[in-house]
Structures are given as structure tokens and as C-alpha cells.
Design a protein around this motif. Structure first.
Motif, short mmCIF file in Angstrom:
data_model
loop_
_atom_site.label_atom_id
_atom_site.label_comp_id
_atom_site.label_asym_id
_atom_site.label_seq_id
_atom_site.Cartn_x
_atom_site.Cartn_y
_atom_site.Cartn_z
N VAL A 136 -2.60 0.99 -4.99
CA VAL A 136 -3.98 1.41 -4.73
C VAL A 136 -4.88 0.19 -4.60
CG1 VAL A 136 -5.96 2.66 -5.65
CG2 VAL A 136 -3.67 3.63 -5.88
N VAL A 137 -4.69 -0.77 -5.49
CA VAL A 137 -5.50 -1.99 -5.43
C VAL A 137 -5.25 -2.73 -4.12
CG1 VAL A 137 -5.86 -4.26 -6.46
CG2 VAL A 137 -5.65 -2.25 -7.93
N LEU B 39 -7.57 7.40 -1.20
CA LEU B 39 -7.18 6.74 -2.45
C LEU B 39 -7.82 7.40 -3.67
CD1 LEU B 39 -7.35 2.99 -1.39
CD2 LEU B 39 -5.30 4.39 -1.70
N LEU B 40 -8.96 8.05 -3.46
CA LEU B 40 -9.65 8.72 -4.56
C LEU B 40 -9.26 10.19 -4.69
CD1 LEU B 40 -13.23 7.22 -4.08
CD2 LEU B 40 -11.61 6.69 -5.92
N HIS C 214 -12.13 2.75 7.19
CA HIS C 214 -12.32 2.30 5.81
C HIS C 214 -12.72 3.47 4.92
CE1 HIS C 214 -13.27 -0.35 2.50
NE2 HIS C 214 -14.53 0.02 2.49
N LYS C 215 -13.63 4.30 5.40
CA LYS C 215 -14.06 5.46 4.61
C LYS C 215 -12.90 6.42 4.37
CE LYS C 215 -17.49 9.16 4.35
NZ LYS C 215 -16.48 10.16 3.91
N GLY D 206 0.79 -1.23 0.00
CA GLY D 206 0.00 0.00 0.00
C GLY D 206 0.82 1.27 0.00
N ILE E 73 -9.76 5.77 4.21
CA ILE E 73 -8.82 5.19 3.24
C ILE E 73 -9.37 5.34 1.83
CG2 ILE E 73 -7.85 3.00 2.41
CD1 ILE E 73 -7.53 2.21 5.37
N MET E 74 -10.65 5.04 1.64
CA MET E 74 -11.25 5.19 0.32
C MET E 74 -11.18 6.64 -0.16
SD MET E 74 -12.04 2.14 -0.59
CE MET E 74 -10.58 1.69 0.35
N SER F 148 -8.05 -2.77 3.17
CA SER F 148 -9.05 -2.05 3.93
C SER F 148 -10.38 -2.79 3.92
CB SER F 148 -9.23 -0.64 3.36
OG SER F 148 -10.17 0.10 4.10
N ARG F 149 -10.74 -3.31 2.76
CA ARG F 149 -12.00 -4.04 2.64
C ARG F 149 -11.96 -5.33 3.46
NH1 ARG F 149 -17.29 -3.87 2.52
NH2 ARG F 149 -18.27 -5.45 1.18
N THR G 223 -6.87 -0.92 -1.21
CA THR G 223 -8.32 -1.08 -1.26
C THR G 223 -8.73 -2.45 -0.73
OG1 THR G 223 -8.46 0.38 -3.20
CG2 THR G 223 -10.33 -1.07 -2.78
#
Length: 222
Positions: free
Chosen positions: A180-181, A168-169, A161-162, A113, A164-165, A187-188, A184
Motif C-alpha cells: 500500500v505504501v 487503496l482506502l 491518482h484519485k 504494489g 488509486i487512492m 502514484s504520488r 501510494t
């Protein structure tokens, strides 16, 4: 026959505690492997997941056998049916720990990451370890207080989680596509791990009270 039945119910309950202990150990080692890029530790988590699967399958077979032979009712029926659903969640939590370890192995010797979110992912790991520890206590004691603690702790995981998203965006993120993958996915995986713990907490509360989830809670769980 009644004594045999009660021994089998106790075996189911003890089996759930044992599996939850294995899950707690798996997420501890997976988070450590993720943090330190320890490939040997990551591989041990992945290989040991088979043990969780085998114990969950054995418990399910016992529960189904009890349903077929004993036709339990009332609380005894709730114990057996809840055990089947709880073992499924525990088995999935073991899988998620193995997925986190797999990310560490895949990127070895590099860290997983981008730097921008890595610290938050590590925090998610520590929170999941705490949740897993409380889950062992919950399954052992069926404490409503611990169940509520687990449900509350999930809110922090969701917030991580939010964040991190969002990071990443964000524009200007310095990271390659594989990073990034990976972030993601990590975190998921952590977010879903906590979700399964909450699902178990709700089932324990159903087991002890006989009151099932509200329609709103069922929708949230789905």
C-alpha cells in the motif's frame, strides 16, 4: 557584447531542451523498470539522475551570471528568469523518475504494489512518458498549443491518482502494508511529475506572452 549575450541566451534555451530530453529518457526507463522489475535498469535511472542535476546546476550558474553581467530587460529578462524556474522543475522531475525506479529496485524481484492498482500505476507511467515527450517539444518550440495539451493531459493523471487512492482506502483490499505504501508513493510520484510539467507549460506561456498566472492559477500551482 550583444552577440555574446544572444549566444548565451541561446545556450540557456538549448540547455533546457537537453535537460528535458534526459528527463524524458529517465521517466521512460523508470516506467519500464517498474513494469518489468528490471533492477539493472532501475539502478541506471538512479545513477544517471546525477547528470540531470549537474546540467541543471550549470544552466542555473549561467543564468545567474547573465543576470549579474548583462542586466537583461523585457523578454530577455523573462527568458533568464523562466529558465531558472524551469530548470528547477526539470531537476525535480528527474528526481521523481529516480524515485519510481528506486521502488522497483527496492522490491526486486517482486512487483511493486497490489494487483488492484498496479495496472493503473502502469497507465500513469505511460501518460507521464507522453507528457515528457510533449514537454521536450514545448521547450523547443514554445508552442502555446502544446502547452495547453500538457495542461489537459494532467487531468487524466489526476483522475488516475484519485482512483488509486480510492482503491487503496477501500474495504476488503487484499494487500500488505508495504504494498500500500509503495503504491501510494508511486502514484504520488507520477502525479507530481505531471504537475511539474504543467508548471513548466505555464512558464513557457508567460515567456511567450508576458502574461503571468491568474491568482486562481497561482493557488492551484502552489
Amino acid at each position: 557584447m550583444r552577440d555574446v549575450f544572444q549566444k548565451e541566451l541561446a545556450e540557456i534555451e538549448n540547455g533546457l531542451v537537453e535537460i528535458s530530453q534526459l528527463v524524458r529518457d529517465a521517466i521512460e526507463r523508470a516506467a519500464k523498470a517498474f513494469e518489468t522489475s528490471d533492477v539493472a535498469l532501475a539502478e541506471s535511472v538512479m545513477s544517471d539522475d546525477v547528470q540531470i542535476d549537474m546540467k541543471a546546476n550549470a544552466l542555473d550558474e549561467l543564468a545567474i551570471n547573465i543576470l549579474a553581467r548583462q542586466a537583461p530587460v523585457a523578454r530577455d529578462l523573462r527568458v533568464v528568469v523562466s529558465a531558472l524556474r524551469i530548470s528547477a522543475s526539470l531537476e525535480r522531475m528527474g528526481d521523481l523518475a529516480a524515485h519510481i525506479a528506486q521502488l522497483a529496485r527496492l522490491r526486486f524481484p517482486e512487483q511493486v504494489g497490489p494487483v488492484a492498482v498496479r495496472e493503473t500505476i502502469l497507465k500513469m507511467g505511460q501518460h507521464d512518458i507522453q507528457i515528457a515527450g510533449r514537454l521536450v517539444e514545448l521547450i523547443d518550440t514554445q508552442s502555446d498549443e502544446i502547452a495547453e495539451e500538457i495542461k489537459a493531459a494532467d487531468d487524466q493523471i489526476d483522475a488516475f491518482h484519485k482512483s488509486i487512492m480510492d482503491a487503496l482506502l477501500a474495504e476488503g483490499l487484499e494487500a500488505q502494508a508495504p504494498q500500500v505504501v509503495d503504491a501510494t508513493l508511486a502514484s504520488r510520484y507520477h502525479e507530481r511529475f505531471a504537475d511539474h510539467a504543467v508548471s513548466i507549460a505555464k512558464k513557457i506561456q508567460y515567456l511567450t506572452s508576458g502574461d503571468w498566472l491568474t491568482d486562481e492559477e497561482c493557488a492551484q500551482e502552489a
